[in-house]
Each structure stands twice: as structure tokens, then as C-alpha cells.
Scaffold this motif. Structure first.
Motif, PDB file in Angstrom:
ATOM      1  N   THR A 172       0.821  -1.486   0.778  1.00 22.31           N
ATOM      2  CA  THR A 172       0.180  -0.397  -0.280  1.00 22.31           C
ATOM      3  C   THR A 172       0.164   0.991   0.048  1.00 22.31           C
ATOM      4  O   THR A 172       0.586   2.163  -0.924  1.00 22.31           O
ATOM      5  CB  THR A 172      -0.768  -0.310   1.668  1.00 22.31           C
ATOM      6  OG1 THR A 172      -1.919  -1.158   0.450  1.00 22.31           O
ATOM      7  CG2 THR A 172      -1.982   0.830   0.996  1.00 22.31           C
ATOM      8  N   ILE A 173       1.579   1.021   1.137  1.00 22.07           N
ATOM      9  CA  ILE A 173       2.502   2.468   1.316  1.00 22.07           C
ATOM     10  C   ILE A 173       4.064   2.873  -0.769  1.00 22.07           C
ATOM     11  O   ILE A 173       3.906   3.701  -0.502  1.00 22.07           O
ATOM     12  CB  ILE A 173       3.565   2.194   2.436  1.00 22.07           C
ATOM     13  CG1 ILE A 173       1.944   2.366   3.436  1.00 22.07           C
ATOM     14  CG2 ILE A 173       4.637   3.426   2.203  1.00 22.07           C
ATOM     15  CD1 ILE A 173       3.437   1.984   4.887  1.00 22.07           C
ATOM     16  N   GLN A 175       2.508   1.851  -3.329  1.00 22.07           N
ATOM     17  CA  GLN A 175       2.159   2.071  -4.410  1.00 22.07           C
ATOM     18  C   GLN A 175       1.758   3.974  -3.896  1.00 22.07           C
ATOM     19  O   GLN A 175       1.660   4.715  -4.783  1.00 22.07           O
ATOM     20  CB  GLN A 175       0.019   1.439  -4.224  1.00 22.07           C
ATOM     21  CG  GLN A 175      -0.962   2.256  -5.875  1.00 22.07           C
ATOM     22  CD  GLN A 175      -0.339   1.490  -6.561  1.00 22.07           C
ATOM     23  OE1 GLN A 175       0.364   0.530  -6.902  1.00 22.07           O
ATOM     24  NE2 GLN A 175      -0.223   2.504  -7.792  1.00 22.07           N
ATOM     25  N   ALA A 176       1.788   3.951  -2.955  1.00 22.21           N
ATOM     26  CA  ALA A 176       1.036   5.381  -2.455  1.00 22.21           C
ATOM     27  C   ALA A 176       2.198   6.417  -2.503  1.00 22.21           C
ATOM     28  O   ALA A 176       2.361   7.238  -3.541  1.00 22.21           O
ATOM     29  CB  ALA A 176       1.353   5.733  -1.139  1.00 22.21           C
ATOM     30  N   GLU A 179       2.833   7.489  -6.514  1.00 20.90           N
ATOM     31  CA  GLU A 179       1.801   7.532  -6.866  1.00 20.90           C
ATOM     32  C   GLU A 179       1.954   9.082  -6.810  1.00 20.90           C
ATOM     33  O   GLU A 179       1.609  10.503  -7.416  1.00 20.90           O
ATOM     34  CB  GLU A 179       0.141   7.573  -6.459  1.00 20.90           C
ATOM     35  CG  GLU A 179      -0.801   6.202  -6.542  1.00 20.90           C
ATOM     36  CD  GLU A 179      -1.638   6.204  -6.114  1.00 20.90           C
ATOM     37  OE1 GLU A 179      -2.098   6.557  -5.046  1.00 20.90           O
ATOM     38  OE2 GLU A 179      -2.470   4.999  -5.928  1.00 20.90           O
ATOM     39  N   ARG A 180       2.260   9.064  -6.378  1.00 22.23           N
ATOM     40  CA  ARG A 180       3.590  10.508  -5.144  1.00 22.23           C
ATOM     41  C   ARG A 180       4.555  10.945  -6.162  1.00 22.23           C
ATOM     42  O   ARG A 180       5.083  12.217  -5.851  1.00 22.23           O
ATOM     43  CB  ARG A 180       3.196  11.406  -3.773  1.00 22.23           C
ATOM     44  CG  ARG A 180       1.881  10.889  -2.867  1.00 22.23           C
ATOM     45  CD  ARG A 180       2.129  11.236  -1.948  1.00 22.23           C
ATOM     46  NE  ARG A 180       0.762  11.630  -0.616  1.00 22.23           N
ATOM     47  CZ  ARG A 180       0.712  12.229   0.671  1.00 22.23           C
ATOM     48  NH1 ARG A 180       1.862  12.267   0.884  1.00 22.23           N
ATOM     49  NH2 ARG A 180      -0.736  11.987   1.076  1.00 22.23           N
ATOM     50  N   LEU A 189       2.591  10.583   4.519  1.00 23.44           N
ATOM     51  CA  LEU A 189       2.401   9.543   3.316  1.00 23.44           C
ATOM     52  C   LEU A 189       1.852   8.540   3.893  1.00 23.44           C
ATOM     53  O   LEU A 189       0.663   7.915   2.995  1.00 23.44           O
ATOM     54  CB  LEU A 189       3.599   9.450   2.794  1.00 23.44           C
ATOM     55  CG  LEU A 189       3.598   8.705   1.026  1.00 23.44           C
ATOM     56  CD1 LEU A 189       5.113   8.898  -0.240  1.00 23.44           C
ATOM     57  CD2 LEU A 189       4.093   7.143   1.012  1.00 23.44           C
ATOM     58  N   ALA A 193      -2.886   6.659   2.995  1.00 20.80           N
ATOM     59  CA  ALA A 193      -2.147   5.694   2.271  1.00 20.80           C
ATOM     60  C   ALA A 193      -2.902   3.926   3.125  1.00 20.80           C
ATOM     61  O   ALA A 193      -4.079   3.476   2.433  1.00 20.80           O
ATOM     62  CB  ALA A 193      -0.945   5.197   1.691  1.00 20.80           C
TER      63      ALA A 193
END
Length: 212
Positions: A172-173, A175-176, A179-180, A189, A193
Motif C-alpha cells: 500500500t505504501i 503504491q502511494a 502515485e506521489r 504519506l 494510504a
């Protein structure tokens, strides 16, 4: 936190496999390191999925020149029975990897059931805070993510402490971060997420209002 490394031939620049050792698995590692003293040339390795049990078994097989049967509770009982007997005859250690030991693992073959009853059970437990944090750092590092120590401490206090949840957290992190368009992992961050993925729980030992 200590590590066991698997001495495999790998491409230049490739990172070696590592197994992080903490309170949750230290007794297992100790038993495997002293396989020469086993009363029978077999052991049953059980523990949660994603706990590194298969990696540890492969490391053991290479270092002890033994054999392993992975996912044994979903395999052929007859094959396991013959492998157990062969291990005793040849004095080559056999590591049987499964989700759980009998009776939770329902063994139908009487001869195998009796042999497993005489086989030591090595159990990997869910990680404590220190091991959980160490695996988090290791997984972030493998993905070339720069994680701050305050972010690691914040995450450990606010998520379910299990190997399965740990993998979901890292995914999950990661992917975040993609995206950033950043490789630096911070609390600002991680918080949205993990919250969006439903992975945050009430922090252990703190009131929810104390979150940064």
C-alpha cells in the motif's frame, strides 16, 4: 536483530536473500542450527504464511544438505511418509513445512500420523514489535524506498502485527509513493494510504488523539 543469509550464486549486484531473526523465530533457528543432535532426522516447521518459513527451509536444506517438503498439509501423505523413512535411513535431515501441526493438520494415514507424533515441532510465531519493524525496514529497502525511523515507529504502533498485514502495508505504501512520485516514506504519506486501505487500528498504548 540478526540475519541468516542464503549463499546462492546470484547475478552481480543482486541482493542476497536474508532471514531476519527475532524472538518470534529464534528458537526455530537455534534448533535448525543444531540439527546434528536431533533425536530423529526430521522436524516439522509450522507458522503463519509470509513468515519466511519456506525461505528458512530452503536455507536449511542448502546448508545442512537435507531435504524439505513445503505445504506438506496439502501434499501427498504417502510421499511424506516415505520421505520421513528415507531421512532416517540415510541420516539426512528432513524439514516438513506446514501451516499447522497435528491435530490441527488432520493426518489420515496412521503410519504418517505416528511418525509425526515423534517429530519435533518448530513454531514461528507472529512478530513482536522489534522484528516487525526490522522486516518493514528490510522490505522498504528491497523496494528502494527511503523510510524515516519515525515513520517506522508510527506504523508499528498503529497496524495489526502479523506477517500478512505487513505485506499489505508495504504494498500500500509503495503504491502511494509511486502515485506521489517519491521514494521517501514519511508519516504524512503513510497515514492516508494506510487509512484508505483500512489497515490502521487504534495505536497500542496511546489515545487516538495523540497521532501526529
Amino acid at each position: 536483530m540478526t540475519q541468516l543469509r542464503l549463499p546462492l550464486e546470484r547475478p552481480p549486484g543482486a541482493r542476497s536473500d536474508e532471514f531476519l531473526v527475532g524472538e518470534a523465530n529464534a528458537k526455530v533457528v537455534h534448533h535448525l542450527e543444531h540439527w546434528g543432535t536431533w533425536p530423529v532426522m526430521a522436524a516439522l516447521l509450522v507458522g503463519p504464511r509470509k513468515s519466511g518459513r519456506s525461505m528458512l527451509a530452503r536455507m536449511f536444506v542448502r546448508q545442512a544438505h537435507g531435504e524439505m517438503i513445503d505445504d506438506a498439509d496439502r501434499g501427498s501423505e504417502t510421499a511424506i511418509f516415505h520421505a520421513w523413512n528415507l531421512a532416517q535411513a540415510e541420516r539426512r535431515p528432513l524439514l516438513i513445512v506446514a501451516d499447522a501441526a497435528p491435530p490441527e493438520w488432520l493426518v489420515r494415514l496412521p503410519d504418517l500420523r505416528s511418525r509425526l507424533a515423534a517429530t519435533p515441532v518448530l513454531r514461528i510465531e507472529e512478530p513482536d514489535d522489534a522484528l516487525f519493524a526490522a522486516i518493514l525496514r528490510d522490505q522498504f529497502d528491497r523496494r528502494e524506498l527511503d523510510v524515516r525511523e519515525d515513520a517506522v515507529a508510527w506504523i508499528v504502533k498503529r497496524v495489526e502485527r502479523s506477517y500478512i498485514s505487513l505485506q499489505r502495508i508495504v504494498d500500500t505504501i509503495d503504491q502511494a509513493a509511486i502515485e506521489r512520485d517519491t521514494r521517501r516514506i514519511s508519516i504524512p504519506l503513510a497515514r492516508p494510504a494506510l487509512q484508505g486501505a483500512g489497515l490502521l487500528v487504534q495505536s497500542r498504548g496511546e489515545a487516538p488523539s495523540e497521532d501526529p
